[in-house]
Design a protein around this motif. Structure first.
Motif, PDB file in Angstrom:
ATOM      1  N   ASN A 137       4.412   9.019   6.997  1.00 52.99           N
ATOM      2  CA  ASN A 137       3.206   8.196   7.055  1.00 52.99           C
ATOM      3  C   ASN A 137       3.519   6.721   7.294  1.00 52.99           C
ATOM      4  O   ASN A 137       2.595   5.918   7.410  1.00 52.99           O
ATOM      5  CB  ASN A 137       2.416   8.338   5.746  1.00 52.99           C
ATOM      6  CG  ASN A 137       1.572   9.595   5.720  1.00 52.99           C
ATOM      7  OD1 ASN A 137       0.443   9.622   6.205  1.00 52.99           O
ATOM      8  ND2 ASN A 137       2.117  10.656   5.159  1.00 52.99           N
ATOM      9  N   ASN A 138       4.797   6.376   7.356  1.00 56.23           N
ATOM     10  CA  ASN A 138       5.195   5.008   7.630  1.00 56.23           C
ATOM     11  C   ASN A 138       5.289   4.792   9.140  1.00 56.23           C
ATOM     12  O   ASN A 138       6.014   5.503   9.834  1.00 56.23           O
ATOM     13  CB  ASN A 138       6.545   4.724   6.964  1.00 56.23           C
ATOM     14  CG  ASN A 138       7.011   3.293   7.204  1.00 56.23           C
ATOM     15  OD1 ASN A 138       7.783   3.033   8.109  1.00 56.23           O
ATOM     16  ND2 ASN A 138       6.535   2.370   6.381  1.00 56.23           N
ATOM     17  N   LYS A 139       4.555   3.822   9.642  1.00 60.04           N
ATOM     18  CA  LYS A 139       4.461   3.596  11.088  1.00 60.04           C
ATOM     19  C   LYS A 139       5.816   3.295  11.705  1.00 60.04           C
ATOM     20  O   LYS A 139       6.164   3.802  12.778  1.00 60.04           O
ATOM     21  CB  LYS A 139       3.487   2.462  11.371  1.00 60.04           C
ATOM     22  CG  LYS A 139       3.230   2.227  12.858  1.00 60.04           C
ATOM     23  CD  LYS A 139       2.199   1.132  13.068  1.00 60.04           C
ATOM     24  CE  LYS A 139       1.957   0.905  14.547  1.00 60.04           C
ATOM     25  NZ  LYS A 139       0.959  -0.186  14.772  1.00 60.04           N
ATOM     26  N   LYS A 140       6.599   2.482  11.024  1.00 64.13           N
ATOM     27  CA  LYS A 140       7.898   2.101  11.561  1.00 64.13           C
ATOM     28  C   LYS A 140       8.829   3.298  11.670  1.00 64.13           C
ATOM     29  O   LYS A 140       9.537   3.468  12.672  1.00 64.13           O
ATOM     30  CB  LYS A 140       8.523   1.021  10.662  1.00 64.13           C
ATOM     31  CG  LYS A 140       9.830   0.462  11.188  1.00 64.13           C
ATOM     32  CD  LYS A 140      10.338  -0.646  10.284  1.00 64.13           C
ATOM     33  CE  LYS A 140      11.648  -1.218  10.816  1.00 64.13           C
ATOM     34  NZ  LYS A 140      12.170  -2.305   9.928  1.00 64.13           N
ATOM     35  N   CYS A 141       8.848   4.145  10.652  1.00 64.27           N
ATOM     36  CA  CYS A 141       9.713   5.336  10.668  1.00 64.27           C
ATOM     37  C   CYS A 141       9.235   6.357  11.689  1.00 64.27           C
ATOM     38  O   CYS A 141      10.033   7.064  12.306  1.00 64.27           O
ATOM     39  CB  CYS A 141       9.752   5.971   9.279  1.00 64.27           C
ATOM     40  SG  CYS A 141      10.543   4.957   8.018  1.00 64.27           S
ATOM     41  N   ARG A 142       7.922   6.408  11.887  1.00 60.00           N
ATOM     42  CA  ARG A 142       7.349   7.378  12.824  1.00 60.00           C
ATOM     43  C   ARG A 142       7.697   7.076  14.261  1.00 60.00           C
ATOM     44  O   ARG A 142       7.630   7.970  15.116  1.00 60.00           O
ATOM     45  CB  ARG A 142       5.825   7.413  12.671  1.00 60.00           C
ATOM     46  CG  ARG A 142       5.313   8.640  11.973  1.00 60.00           C
ATOM     47  CD  ARG A 142       3.815   8.865  12.119  1.00 60.00           C
ATOM     48  NE  ARG A 142       3.024   7.736  12.499  1.00 60.00           N
ATOM     49  CZ  ARG A 142       2.355   6.968  11.637  1.00 60.00           C
ATOM     50  NH1 ARG A 142       2.454   7.173  10.355  1.00 60.00           N
ATOM     51  NH2 ARG A 142       1.623   5.969  12.061  1.00 60.00           N
ATOM     52  N   GLN A 143       8.033   5.838  14.546  1.00 57.77           N
ATOM     53  CA  GLN A 143       8.317   5.451  15.931  1.00 57.77           C
ATOM     54  C   GLN A 143       9.581   6.116  16.465  1.00 57.77           C
ATOM     55  O   GLN A 143       9.736   6.266  17.668  1.00 57.77           O
ATOM     56  CB  GLN A 143       8.434   3.928  16.027  1.00 57.77           C
ATOM     57  CG  GLN A 143       7.116   3.199  15.821  1.00 57.77           C
ATOM     58  CD  GLN A 143       7.280   1.694  15.820  1.00 57.77           C
ATOM     59  OE1 GLN A 143       8.405   1.179  15.722  1.00 57.77           O
ATOM     60  NE2 GLN A 143       6.177   0.976  15.928  1.00 57.77           N
ATOM     61  N   SER A 144      10.486   6.484  15.576  1.00 60.88           N
ATOM     62  CA  SER A 144      11.735   7.126  16.000  1.00 60.88           C
ATOM     63  C   SER A 144      11.608   8.644  15.851  1.00 60.88           C
ATOM     64  O   SER A 144      11.507   9.154  14.734  1.00 60.88           O
ATOM     65  CB  SER A 144      12.909   6.610  15.164  1.00 60.88           C
ATOM     66  OG  SER A 144      14.082   7.349  15.452  1.00 60.88           O
ATOM     67  N   ARG A 145      11.616   9.332  16.968  1.00 67.25           N
ATOM     68  CA  ARG A 145      11.505  10.793  16.928  1.00 67.25           C
ATOM     69  C   ARG A 145      12.756  11.423  16.322  1.00 67.25           C
ATOM     70  O   ARG A 145      12.665  12.445  15.638  1.00 67.25           O
ATOM     71  CB  ARG A 145      11.281  11.328  18.338  1.00 67.25           C
ATOM     72  CG  ARG A 145       9.938  10.942  18.941  1.00 67.25           C
ATOM     73  CD  ARG A 145       9.732  11.616  20.285  1.00 67.25           C
ATOM     74  NE  ARG A 145       8.430  11.283  20.850  1.00 67.25           N
ATOM     75  CZ  ARG A 145       7.984  11.759  22.007  1.00 67.25           C
ATOM     76  NH1 ARG A 145       8.748  12.583  22.740  1.00 67.25           N
ATOM     77  NH2 ARG A 145       6.785  11.414  22.448  1.00 67.25           N
ATOM     78  N   LYS A 180       0.818  -1.202   0.000  1.00 70.68           N
ATOM     79  CA  LYS A 180       0.000   0.000   0.000  1.00 70.68           C
ATOM     80  C   LYS A 180       0.857   1.260   0.000  1.00 70.68           C
ATOM     81  O   LYS A 180       0.680   2.153  -0.832  1.00 70.68           O
ATOM     82  CB  LYS A 180      -0.934   0.003   1.214  1.00 70.68           C
ATOM     83  CG  LYS A 180      -1.771   1.277   1.345  1.00 70.68           C
ATOM     84  CD  LYS A 180      -2.589   1.269   2.620  1.00 70.68           C
ATOM     85  CE  LYS A 180      -3.317   2.597   2.806  1.00 70.68           C
ATOM     86  NZ  LYS A 180      -4.084   2.633   4.078  1.00 70.68           N
ATOM     87  N   GLU A 181       1.806   1.325   0.926  1.00 68.46           N
ATOM     88  CA  GLU A 181       2.652   2.509   1.017  1.00 68.46           C
ATOM     89  C   GLU A 181       3.572   2.630  -0.199  1.00 68.46           C
ATOM     90  O   GLU A 181       3.904   3.739  -0.629  1.00 68.46           O
ATOM     91  CB  GLU A 181       3.472   2.474   2.307  1.00 68.46           C
ATOM     92  CG  GLU A 181       2.617   2.616   3.555  1.00 68.46           C
ATOM     93  CD  GLU A 181       3.467   2.560   4.819  1.00 68.46           C
ATOM     94  OE1 GLU A 181       4.278   3.470   5.004  1.00 68.46           O
ATOM     95  OE2 GLU A 181       3.306   1.604   5.595  1.00 68.46           O
TER      96      GLU A 181
END
Length: 410
Positions: free
Chosen positions: A150-158, A77-78
């Motif tokens: 918008n990628n969940k995995k990338c968003r986890q790291s501030r 999807k992404e």
């Protein structure tokens, strides 16, 4: 073998990459007079050679993000959202570069022998100051940033998120501080990013089932759709004839082309209704072709008629408003036809006025301004009526109004 079957979607990258490079080299190598893009803000921005660092980082950022979404992202999807955004933006860039050859004269004379100056000199040598609108450096960088945000995995790291934003902002600024792009190129690229974000990250995911029903062989391959697509193509051909090939002297040919555009606009709706082949794609493609042709006519009239420039600016305001507020209603089953009689009237008046002005360029300026002003008046009337209809639709959605909005008059 199983891996190849599961990875068929990856062929999009090399296939489109080859198409883009061939098309770009074709556009770059055609000798033509370019339209200089220059704003007063460009003169206020100083040259700074140190921005060569984020400018070059762009290549690694885009390549890394493409590889991540192609090979490392958990789902397709992404991947399709990111590839769709890049594909639409880069294809529009190729079309604009062909029909509206453009360039800039912002580059300064470089002095000094520092490594940064030498790097910028090399950049100037390999990258011509032509076909810069909108800035693909900015568009692709922001598209990458949005995809990663918008990628969940990338968003986890501030830390990664902050670094992603900082690098993207630096890349955007580098295009202006290195005098590679005008402010206008950058702003247009950002607007295009916003539109692509709405389409690929909001509208399509929220209406996926409806789009799956729309994009079928039966829905796509109809005569009315071919006529609408042909009118869209003719609009681009018309602009290319004027802007790239400078065929303003070919009055009869331009008038004939406009007559064909008007004929296809009349025929596609009648054929669709008489044959019962009114499709959802046609409901979107028909007004899109009309809007593109209206824009082309106004843009081609701007150099000769100053009033056309004001009307073109108002055209952008009107269409931005209807796009933002009307889009969510267009995809609803009972509200997808937002083209009303006043919208059709506005389109036909634009066509007729354009036909008169291109077929009879020696018409008195006072008469020409009256005709151009008539387009503006019709556009204003249509805008006001659309505003009222959107207000009523919003109230209907909330259940506060039971009044039924009249259907489309084609």
């Amino acid at each position: 073998m199983d891996y190849l079957k599961k990875s068929k979607h990856l062929w999009i990258i090399p296939a489109y990459g080859i198409f883009y490079m061939i098309s770009f080299m074709f556009v770059e190598r055609i000798p033509v007079e370019t339209h200089l893009i220059h704003t007063f803000l460009d003169d206020k921005i100083p040259f700074c050679e140190y921005f060569i660092i984020p400018y070059v980082l762009w290549y690694f950022v885009v390549l890394g993000s493409v590889l991540y979404f192609a090979l490392g992202s958990p789902g397709k999807k992404e991947y399709y959202q990111y590839m769709g955004t890049l594909g639409v933006g880069m294809t529009l860039f190729l079309i604009i570069s062909y029909v509206y050859p453009n360039g800039q004269d912002l580059r300064p004379v470089l002095e000094g022998g520092s490594p940064f100056i030498q790097a910028v000199q090399f950049l100037y040598l390999i990258d011509t100051p032509t076909n810069i609108f909108p800035s693909m450096h900015v568009f692709n960088a922001v598209a990458c940033c949005v995809a990663l945000l918008n990628n969940k995995k990338c968003r986890q790291s501030r830390i990664f998120t902050a670094g992603n934003i900082i690098i993207t902002v630096s890349i955007v600024l580098s295009t202006m501080f290195l005098k590679q792009h005008s402010v206008e190129d950058v702003v247009t690229a950002l607007i295009l990013n916003m539109i692509c974000y709405q389409v690929f990250y909001r509208i399509i995911p929220e209406n996926l089932k409806k789009f799956e029903k729309m994009f079928t062989v039966r829905e796509i391959f109809t005569l009315p759709n071919f006529l609408s697509a042909g009118r869209l193509t003719l609009a681009l051909v018309f602009m290319a004839m004027l802007q790239r090939h400078n065929m303003r002297g070919e009055k009869s040919l331009l008038a004939l082309l406009l007559l064909v555009v008007i004929a296809t606009d009349i025929l596609d709706g009648r054929i669709a209704r008489s044959s019962g082949r009114v499709t959802e794609i046609g409901k979107l493609l028909d007004p899109l072709a009309d809007k593109v042709m209206q824009f082309v006519l106004l843009a081609c009239l701007v150099p000769k008629y100053s009033l056309a420039k004001l009307i073109l600016m108002f055209f952008f305001i009107k269409e931005s408003y209807t796009l933002v507020l009307g889009w969510k209603y267009m995809l609803d089953a009972d509200k997808n036809q937002m083209v009303r009689w006043h919208g059709r009237l506005n389109t036909m008046i634009s066509y007729v006025v354009g036909l008169i002005l291109f077929a009879a360029p020696r018409i008195p300026s006072s008469t020409a301004n009256i005709l151009v002003g008539a387009v503006g008046v019709c556009m204003l009337m249509s805008f006001v009526m659309y505003m009222d209809e959107f207000r009523l639709l919003q109230e209907q959605t909330k259940g506060t109004v039971s009044k039924k909005i009249p259907g489309r008059v084609s």
